[in-house]
Design an enzyme around this catalytic site. Structure first.
Site, short mmCIF file in Angstrom:
data_model
loop_
_atom_site.label_atom_id
_atom_site.label_comp_id
_atom_site.label_asym_id
_atom_site.label_seq_id
_atom_site.Cartn_x
_atom_site.Cartn_y
_atom_site.Cartn_z
N ARG A 99 -7.21 -4.99 -11.64
CA ARG A 99 -5.99 -5.65 -11.42
C ARG A 99 -5.20 -5.71 -12.79
O ARG A 99 -5.73 -6.72 -13.62
CB ARG A 99 -5.94 -7.04 -10.78
CG ARG A 99 -4.81 -7.87 -10.73
CD ARG A 99 -3.73 -7.19 -10.06
NE ARG A 99 -4.21 -6.90 -8.58
CZ ARG A 99 -4.20 -7.80 -7.52
NH1 ARG A 99 -3.90 -9.31 -7.84
NH2 ARG A 99 -4.50 -7.50 -6.32
N LYS A 158 -8.04 2.53 5.56
CA LYS A 158 -7.85 1.31 5.36
C LYS A 158 -6.46 0.85 6.08
O LYS A 158 -5.55 1.67 6.14
CB LYS A 158 -7.70 0.40 4.10
CG LYS A 158 -6.83 1.26 3.20
CD LYS A 158 -6.77 0.89 1.77
CE LYS A 158 -6.14 1.67 0.66
NZ LYS A 158 -6.10 0.90 -0.63
N LYS A 218 0.64 -1.17 -0.11
CA LYS A 218 -0.12 -0.01 0.00
C LYS A 218 0.94 1.20 -0.18
O LYS A 218 0.73 2.33 -0.66
CB LYS A 218 -0.92 0.13 1.19
CG LYS A 218 -1.90 -1.05 1.00
CD LYS A 218 -2.99 -1.13 2.23
CE LYS A 218 -4.20 -1.89 2.03
NZ LYS A 218 -3.84 -3.34 1.89
N ASP A 241 -3.15 -2.30 -8.81
CA ASP A 241 -4.66 -1.91 -8.70
C ASP A 241 -4.98 -0.52 -8.98
O ASP A 241 -4.45 0.28 -8.79
CB ASP A 241 -5.16 -2.31 -7.27
CG ASP A 241 -5.18 -3.80 -6.78
OD1 ASP A 241 -4.96 -4.73 -7.74
OD2 ASP A 241 -5.04 -4.05 -5.61
N ASN A 294 0.74 -4.73 -5.82
CA ASN A 294 0.93 -5.92 -5.08
C ASN A 294 2.07 -6.75 -5.66
O ASN A 294 1.97 -6.98 -6.76
CB ASN A 294 -0.48 -6.87 -5.29
CG ASN A 294 -1.84 -5.95 -4.75
OD1 ASN A 294 -1.86 -6.27 -3.40
ND2 ASN A 294 -2.44 -5.39 -5.57
N GLU A 317 -2.74 0.38 -5.25
CA GLU A 317 -2.01 -0.54 -4.65
C GLU A 317 -1.10 -1.01 -5.75
O GLU A 317 -1.42 -1.37 -6.86
CB GLU A 317 -2.78 -1.83 -3.75
CG GLU A 317 -3.42 -1.04 -2.52
CD GLU A 317 -3.93 -2.37 -2.06
OE1 GLU A 317 -3.31 -3.55 -2.07
OE2 GLU A 317 -4.99 -2.42 -1.11
N ARG A 349 -12.64 -5.91 -10.91
CA ARG A 349 -13.31 -6.63 -9.70
C ARG A 349 -14.33 -5.52 -9.28
O ARG A 349 -14.21 -4.64 -8.71
CB ARG A 349 -12.36 -6.90 -8.65
CG ARG A 349 -11.31 -7.87 -9.22
CD ARG A 349 -10.07 -7.94 -8.28
NE ARG A 349 -9.34 -6.83 -8.27
CZ ARG A 349 -8.31 -6.17 -7.62
NH1 ARG A 349 -7.73 -7.25 -6.84
NH2 ARG A 349 -7.71 -5.23 -7.73
N ARG A 405 -16.47 -2.28 -1.72
CA ARG A 405 -14.96 -3.11 -2.05
C ARG A 405 -15.24 -3.91 -3.25
O ARG A 405 -16.39 -4.77 -3.33
CB ARG A 405 -14.70 -4.17 -1.09
CG ARG A 405 -14.45 -3.23 0.57
CD ARG A 405 -14.28 -3.83 1.70
NE ARG A 405 -15.41 -4.80 2.08
CZ ARG A 405 -15.60 -5.88 2.76
NH1 ARG A 405 -14.07 -6.17 3.39
NH2 ARG A 405 -16.61 -6.46 3.01
#
Length: 316
Positions: free
Chosen positions: A210, A160, A125, A273, A283, A281, A225, A233
């Site tokens: 993603r 978050k 993050k 993301d 990842n 983000e 997503r 979310r």
């Protein structure tokens, strides 16, 4: 070549969607052999190389008994053609220690992907803050007053924890500020824990995308997503619906800026993301979505990954 996958227990895999499974499948299809272990099976004894208790496996092609163990042994990590760190988050102290053991194995000659130091030095993050032109308004703090000022400025915000995964611990607070104080206390534990606060991006309704970057280059399709019902979310683990889409011009621009940097730092695979035009983000621990993209578009993401891995092994 023998590939060692450091992962969660095979017995817990959901092979219809598991990315690590798809990597193993493609590696075996190309004639590589597959071995597996969990981080808890790695050890380092004084005066020896880093070892692991591994299982050699063969993928059967069956849906239920999907793997067969062909041997169990202790092996030096440096003896494998490649070691793939695919342990899912959370990035806790045990994950942290595992990166140190894997880094020692690197010093002994092991080829580890993603590189242990890159995993350790790249909080998923926080990493976005290095690229301010790619992200929306974002604050990282443990101070409640900082959060309140950010909310007063932006009105609709997302809060978050820095160590969350799969949408865990994500809260939205709208302009009315309802429950803001309680949420801050829950997440920052009265100032003891740092959190991330971001301006709410309404484009989430179109999906939290993603974008996969393999070998510094983007896969041509992302997985959007999409939140369902009243959920904010989009994470698949939180019930989001995954829809594969071609990359937009902005997605490609983001990938071209991030890809070479991530690869140079030792990250063969990353999952970026993106909501709207903003990165949320980056990842690198155990990026997923290979199978969903392949099934919906025919783009063979596992093949792209193993090709990139083979290239790295050949030219390094």
């Amino acid at each position: 070549m023998n590939f060692l996958f450091v992962a969660d227990p095979l017995e817990h895999f959901k092979i219809y969607k598991d990315t690590t499974f798809s990597m193993m499948q493609e590696a075996q299809r190309r004639g590589h052999t597959v071995s597996v272990c969990e981080p808890r099976h790695i050890r380092w004894t004084q005066g020896t190389k880093v070892l692991a208790r591994v299982r050699d496996i063969h993928l059967t092609g069956e849906a239920d008994a999907w793997f067969a163990v062909t041997g169990e042994r202790e092996a030096e990590l440096s003896g494998f053609g490649a070691v793939l760190m695919r342990k899912d988050p959370p990035f806790d102290s045990e994950y942290f220690y595992a990166t140190h053991l894997l880094e020692q194995a690197e010093r002994e000659g092991a080829r580890v992907f993603n590189k242990p130091r890159a995993l350790r030095d790249h909080p998923e993050k926080l990493a976005i803050m290095e690229f301010p032109d790619l992200i929306g308004p974002t604050l990282v703090t443990r101070d409640a007053q900082d959060v309140r000022k950010f909310h007063a400025e932006h009105g609709d915000i997302i809060l978050k924890p820095l160590d969350g995964m799969g949408g865990m611990g994500i809260f939205r607070v709208k302009a009315d500020g309802l429950n803001l104080g309680s949420i801050i206390e829950t997440l920052n534990r009265d100032g003891a824990q740092t959190i991330m606060v971001q301006k709410f991006l309404p484009e989430i309704a179109e999906g939290d995308k993603r974008v996969l970057i393999i070998g510094g280059k983007p896969v041509p399709y992302c997985l959007a997503r999409i939140p369902q019902g009243s959920e904010v979310r989009g994470n698949l683990a939180a019930g989001g619906k995954g829809v594969a889409r071609p990359l937009t011009d902005r997605d490609i621009e983001i990938s071209h800026k991030l890809g070479p940097v991530l690869l140079q730092r030792g990250m063969l695979l990353a999952g970026v993301d993106v909501i709207g035009d903003c990165v949320t983000e980056i990842n690198v621990t155990s990026p997923t979505c290979f199978q969903e993209i392949f099934e919906q578009t025919g783009c063979d993401v596992p093949a792209l990954f193993i090709t990139a891995l083979e290239k790295e092994l050949e030219f390094s």
